[in-house]
Design a protein around this motif. Structure first.
Motif, short mmCIF file in Angstrom:
data_model
loop_
_atom_site.label_atom_id
_atom_site.label_comp_id
_atom_site.label_asym_id
_atom_site.label_seq_id
_atom_site.Cartn_x
_atom_site.Cartn_y
_atom_site.Cartn_z
N ILE A 1 24.19 0.83 10.56
CA ILE A 1 22.91 1.21 11.13
C ILE A 1 22.31 -0.06 11.70
N GLY A 2 21.88 0.00 12.94
CA GLY A 2 21.35 -1.21 13.56
C GLY A 2 20.14 -0.94 14.42
N ARG A 3 19.52 -2.04 14.84
CA ARG A 3 18.34 -2.00 15.71
C ARG A 3 17.24 -1.10 15.12
N VAL A 4 17.06 -1.16 13.80
CA VAL A 4 16.03 -0.36 13.15
C VAL A 4 14.68 -0.95 13.53
N VAL A 5 13.83 -0.11 14.12
CA VAL A 5 12.58 -0.63 14.65
C VAL A 5 11.50 0.46 14.62
N ILE B 1 14.88 -14.52 21.54
CA ILE B 1 15.66 -14.29 22.75
C ILE B 1 17.13 -14.13 22.35
N TYR B 2 17.67 -12.95 22.57
CA TYR B 2 19.07 -12.68 22.30
C TYR B 2 19.48 -11.50 23.17
N LYS B 3 20.77 -11.22 23.24
CA LYS B 3 21.28 -10.14 24.07
C LYS B 3 21.13 -8.81 23.33
N ASP B 4 19.99 -8.16 23.52
CA ASP B 4 19.72 -6.89 22.85
C ASP B 4 20.58 -5.77 23.44
N ILE B 5 20.68 -5.72 24.74
CA ILE B 5 21.48 -4.68 25.40
C ILE B 5 22.93 -5.17 25.38
N PRO C 1 14.49 8.93 30.54
CA PRO C 1 13.25 8.59 29.82
C PRO C 1 13.49 8.19 28.36
N GLU C 2 14.43 8.82 27.67
CA GLU C 2 14.73 8.44 26.28
C GLU C 2 15.29 7.02 26.23
N LEU C 3 16.22 6.71 27.12
CA LEU C 3 16.80 5.36 27.15
C LEU C 3 15.72 4.33 27.47
N TYR C 4 14.85 4.65 28.39
CA TYR C 4 13.73 3.76 28.73
C TYR C 4 12.86 3.52 27.51
N ASP C 5 12.49 4.58 26.79
CA ASP C 5 11.67 4.46 25.59
C ASP C 5 12.33 3.55 24.55
N ILE C 6 13.63 3.75 24.34
CA ILE C 6 14.38 2.95 23.36
C ILE C 6 14.36 1.48 23.74
N LEU C 7 14.72 1.19 24.98
CA LEU C 7 14.79 -0.21 25.42
C LEU C 7 13.41 -0.87 25.41
N GLN C 8 12.39 -0.10 25.79
CA GLN C 8 11.03 -0.63 25.78
C GLN C 8 10.59 -0.97 24.35
N LEU C 9 10.84 -0.08 23.40
CA LEU C 9 10.46 -0.34 22.01
C LEU C 9 11.22 -1.54 21.45
N ARG C 10 12.49 -1.60 21.69
CA ARG C 10 13.29 -2.73 21.19
C ARG C 10 12.79 -4.04 21.80
N GLU C 11 12.47 -4.05 23.07
CA GLU C 11 11.95 -5.26 23.71
C GLU C 11 10.60 -5.66 23.11
N GLU C 12 9.69 -4.68 22.94
CA GLU C 12 8.36 -4.96 22.39
C GLU C 12 8.44 -5.64 21.03
N VAL C 13 9.35 -5.16 20.18
CA VAL C 13 9.42 -5.70 18.82
C VAL C 13 10.35 -6.90 18.73
N PHE C 14 11.59 -6.75 19.15
CA PHE C 14 12.57 -7.81 18.92
C PHE C 14 12.37 -9.03 19.81
N GLN C 15 12.03 -8.86 21.07
CA GLN C 15 11.86 -10.02 21.94
C GLN C 15 10.42 -10.54 21.94
N ILE C 16 9.44 -9.64 22.12
CA ILE C 16 8.06 -10.09 22.28
C ILE C 16 7.40 -10.39 20.93
N ASP D 1 25.77 -0.20 22.33
CA ASP D 1 24.94 0.98 22.59
C ASP D 1 25.74 2.14 23.17
N LYS D 2 26.65 1.85 24.06
CA LYS D 2 27.43 2.90 24.73
C LYS D 2 28.35 3.66 23.79
N LYS D 3 28.61 3.10 22.59
CA LYS D 3 29.53 3.71 21.64
C LYS D 3 28.82 4.28 20.41
N CYS D 4 27.49 4.32 20.46
CA CYS D 4 26.70 4.68 19.28
C CYS D 4 25.92 5.98 19.45
#
Length: 157
Positions: free
Chosen positions: A84-88, A43-47, A23-38, A51-54
């Motif tokens: 620090i990245g993906r600040v949203v 359009i860029y490779k957000d995922i 659920p935490e990962l889902y929340d993160i990806l959903q928020l990043r998509e809402e702001v950065f893509q929509i 992420d796997k190393k952070c």
């Protein structure tokens, strides 16, 4: 509702990628998509493989993720710097100060997790003053990244 009541409902959580719940990962990806893509229509490779190393810093208001960023170890985004990245933050909460609370906590956690490493970020140009208020200084000229003006900024202890 008074400000002190609002603050009591906020919870900051810092986890390494492998420790995130689904659920935490889902929340993160959903928020990043809402702001950065929509919202930003970008359009860029957000995922990405970073992420796997952070570490992932989440700011929840009750059960809702309202702000997020990732803490990036040295050598992943920049050699010689942590980042620090993906600040949203969620659109409807932008005037509530959650972005500032998140960034303050991010700076505190960076000092704990990556002590004494300078921090380098690629900031959206319109947020330059926001990051300067945390001690970041501009490095070089602005540039276009993912069709949005950005500026490199550095923080040193």
């Amino acid at each position: 509702m008074q400000l002190c009541d609002t603050i009591k409902m906020l919870q900051t959580i810092l986890k390494y990628f492998d420790d995130l719940t689904i659920p935490e990962l889902y929340d993160i990806l959903q928020l990043r998509e809402e702001v950065f893509q929509i919202e930003q229509n970008c359009i860029y490779k957000d995922i990405d493989d970073k992420d796997k190393k952070c570490y992932h810093l989440m700011l929840y208001k009750d059960a809702e993720l309202v702000a997020y960023c990732r803490l990036v170890p040295e050598g992943i985004s920049y050699n010689g710097y942590a980042s620090i990245g993906r600040v949203v933050s969620k659109t409807q909460y932008r005037k509530e100060g959650y972005g500032r609370q998140l960034m303050s906590k991010a700076m505190e956690k960076m000092m704990q997790v990556f002590p004494h490493l300078p921090i380098k970020i690629s900031a959206q140009l319109y947020l330059q003053k926001f990051y300067e208020s945390y001690g970041f200084v501009v490095e070089g000229e602005w540039y276009i990244e993912d069709e949005i003006p950005h500026i490199a900024m550095v923080f040193s202890y």
